[in-house]
Structures are given as C-alpha cells and as structure tokens.
Design an enzyme around this catalytic site. Structure first.
Site, PDB file in Angstrom:
ATOM      1  N   ASP A   1      46.738  39.906  23.449  1.00  0.00           N
ATOM      2  CA  ASP A   1      46.326  38.789  22.987  1.00  0.00           C
ATOM      3  C   ASP A   1      45.423  39.184  21.652  1.00  0.00           C
ATOM      4  OD1 ASP A   1      44.802  36.221  22.870  1.00  0.00           O
ATOM      5  OD2 ASP A   1      43.007  37.315  23.720  1.00  0.00           O
TER       6      ASP A   1
ATOM      7  N   ASP B   1      42.679  36.707  19.609  1.00  0.00           N
ATOM      8  CA  ASP B   1      41.179  36.116  19.548  1.00  0.00           C
ATOM      9  C   ASP B   1      40.462  36.575  20.452  1.00  0.00           C
ATOM     10  OD1 ASP B   1      41.573  34.957  16.765  1.00  0.00           O
ATOM     11  OD2 ASP B   1      42.856  33.316  18.129  1.00  0.00           O
TER      12      ASP B   1
HETATM   13  C1  XBP Z   1      42.385  31.701  21.282  1.00  0.00           C
HETATM   14  C2  XBP Z   1      42.598  30.259  20.858  1.00  0.00           C
HETATM   15  C3  XBP Z   1      42.610  29.908  19.457  1.00  0.00           C
HETATM   16  C4  XBP Z   1      41.701  30.172  18.216  1.00  0.00           C
HETATM   17  C5  XBP Z   1      41.689  29.398  17.096  1.00  0.00           C
HETATM   18  O1  XBP Z   1      43.720  32.124  21.149  1.00  0.00           O
HETATM   19  O2  XBP Z   1      42.388  29.709  21.884  1.00  0.00           O
HETATM   20  O3  XBP Z   1      42.974  28.448  19.602  1.00  0.00           O
HETATM   21  O4  XBP Z   1      40.206  30.042  18.940  1.00  0.00           O
HETATM   22  O5  XBP Z   1      43.059  29.467  16.455  1.00  0.00           O
HETATM   23  P1  XBP Z   1      44.285  33.664  21.744  1.00  0.00           P
HETATM   24  P2  XBP Z   1      44.032  28.256  15.921  1.00  0.00           P
HETATM   25  O6  XBP Z   1      42.958  34.443  22.282  1.00  0.00           O
HETATM   26  O7  XBP Z   1      45.200  33.342  22.734  1.00  0.00           O
HETATM   27  O8  XBP Z   1      44.560  34.311  20.300  1.00  0.00           O
HETATM   28  O9  XBP Z   1      42.950  27.469  15.210  1.00  0.00           O
HETATM   29  O10 XBP Z   1      44.923  28.818  15.324  1.00  0.00           O
HETATM   30  O11 XBP Z   1      44.399  27.311  17.137  1.00  0.00           O
HETATM   31 MG    MG Z   2      41.682  35.469  23.745  1.00  0.00          MG
END
Ligand code: XBP
Ligand code: MG
Length: 260
Positions: free
Chosen positions: A10, A12
C-alpha cells in the site's frame, strides 16, 4: 516456511505518512485557493480517512459535516473533480519540495527484498501520478523501476476495501496469494488484502493505531531499523515471533507461516 515471491505495498500511510503530511495539507491548500473555509486539521482528518479516495472523501465530508443532510448541492458536487485535481497539484509540489520521508524500515526492506530476488508491487487507492511523486522524491527516479506492477486508481476504479486492486496486482505478477505478502496501514487496506487472500503485515500510524487488525498476520508499529526495533502489537503470529527478530526483514518473511 519459504521466501515469498513478491511483496505488495500500500502507499498512503504505509510507505510514508502521506495522509497527515501530504494529502491533508494539499486538500487544505486547494480548499483555500478555491475560497472555501473548509479546514481539515490533523485530528479531524482521521475521521474522513475511513472513506477511501480523495473525491469520495470530499463528498462524504460535505454531505455529513458541511450540509449535514447526506446530500451535496449539485453545483458544489460538480466542483469536486477540479478541487481534487488542484489537491493533486499541491501534493506534487509538496513532494518535489522533499517534505515527506519514508517510514522507518521501508527503504531498507525494499532494498533487501530486491537483493534477495523478491519481486515488488504496489496496490493503492491513489493515482499513479501520486505514487510517482512520492517515490521519485524519496528514492529517486530509478526506484520507479523497482516495482514490477503499480496497481492504482488509474487501473482499478474499485477502491479498498474492495480486493480488486490486490487481485489486479497478483494477476499482473502472475502469482497466487500464497506467494505474496501485503503491507498495509489501515482497516480498509487490511480488509482489501485479506479478501484477496493475502497474508498481511500492518504497520500502524497515528491515524490507525486503534484499528481492528486481528485478521493481520502481524501488526507492528513500523518495519524497524537495525537501531530502531519494531514493537509487535498483534496479529495471528504475534505470540510466535522469535525474540531475535527485531525488524521486518528477509529472514522474518521467510519465517512467516505460509498458511496463515
Ligand atoms: C489512501 C486513500 C487515498 C488518499 C488520497 O489510499 O484513501 O484516497 O488519501 O488519494 P492507499 P487520492 O492507502 O490505499 O494508498 O486523492 O488520489 O484519492
Ligand atoms: Mg494506506
């Protein structure tokens, strides 16, 4: 006990604290530039995080906390894509400014896995552009080639907790769930990975520390460094982790039971 063939990360909250220090700040800059008085402070942002996807998160915030009746006026809803695009421009700027570091152990584990011949992939709800912004600013442009598959919202519109992005990553790798280990930081991420049949190591952060992660293989505070051992917080194998293991490295990955 055998070495996994691939690790699927993953982005973020797992590779870096990009939610608190990246997306959140970029959202606020986009709101202010558009003349909105919406302000997502560090604590409040944790509440919106259960909704994955930036556009979806804005919609949820507006309907539940600004208009408070579950709806968003059509003219405001129509502005969400442009606000989201502006947020991503501010996010890229933040990354280019070097504002974000990878979490402990991330770079070490990526390098060790590569040296051991373990393949790398990404499975995220964010976009390819945002993945690139983070990787290039933290590990350099060459790191883009370290990941054989980058499965993102560009390829897979169904967001976590849907398993779709993990299933897509495994299909592209040509591997079965038993060959891979997923790395996540959130409840939605863990659900997605488990629905895809993956063993999952969760590294919690300030937003996810209190989450329900009993279905994870292992829950730790971070991946660990030689001078910064992880703390084991839970997971199916938590009570069996040998005391000599202080970080998530190739030997720990090899030790993980295949049938968890
Ligand atoms: C995390 C998310 C994303 C980010 C923002 O995704 O929920 O929505 O907060 O990204 P992960 P966008 O942990 O699966 O990487 O604004 O591009 O949607
Ligand atoms: Mg995440």
């Amino acid at each position: 006990m055998t070495l996994p063939k691939a690790l699927i990360f993953d982005v973020d909250g797992t590779l870096a604290d990009t939610e608190r220090d990246g997306h959140r700040i970029a959202f606020n800059r986009a709101f202010a530039a558009a003349g909105h008085d919406w302000d997502w402070d560090e604590a409040l942002y944790g509440r919106w995080l259960s909704v994955t996807g930036g556009k979806e998160r804005m919609h949820h915030y507006l309907s539940a906390y600004v208009y408070r009746d579950g709806t968003v006026p059509p003219d405001v809803a129509a502005g969400i894509p442009a606000l989201h695009a502006a947020k991503n421009r501010y996010y890229a700027e933040l990354m280019q400014g070097g504002g974000i570091a990878l979490r402990p152990g991330v770079e070490r584990l990526l390098r060790e896995a590569r040296a051991a011949g373990i393949r790398l992939a990404i499975a995220t709800t964010t976009t390819g552009e945002n993945i690139a912004a983070l990787l290039i600013s933290t590990l350099g442009p060459e790191s883009m080639a370290w990941f054989e598959v980058m499965a993102s919202a560009d390829e897979v519109p169904d967001k976590k907790p849907s398993p779709a992005v993990y299933l897509y990553a495994m299909e592209r790798l040509g591997l079965e769930p038993a060959d891979c280990v997923a790395f996540e930081d959130s409840e939605n991420g863990l659900i997605a990975a488990r629905r895809a049949g993956l063993r999952t190591i969760v590294t919690v952060n300030d937003y996810t520390r209190e989450g329900e992660f009993s279905d994870a293989t292992l829950v730790v505070d971070h991946l660990g460094e030689p001078d910064l051992p992880f703390a084991v917080l839970g997971g199916r194998v938590a009570t069996r982790v040998p005391g000599s293991m202080r970080r998530v490295d190739v030997s720990l990955l090899e030790w993980l039971p295949a049938d968890d």
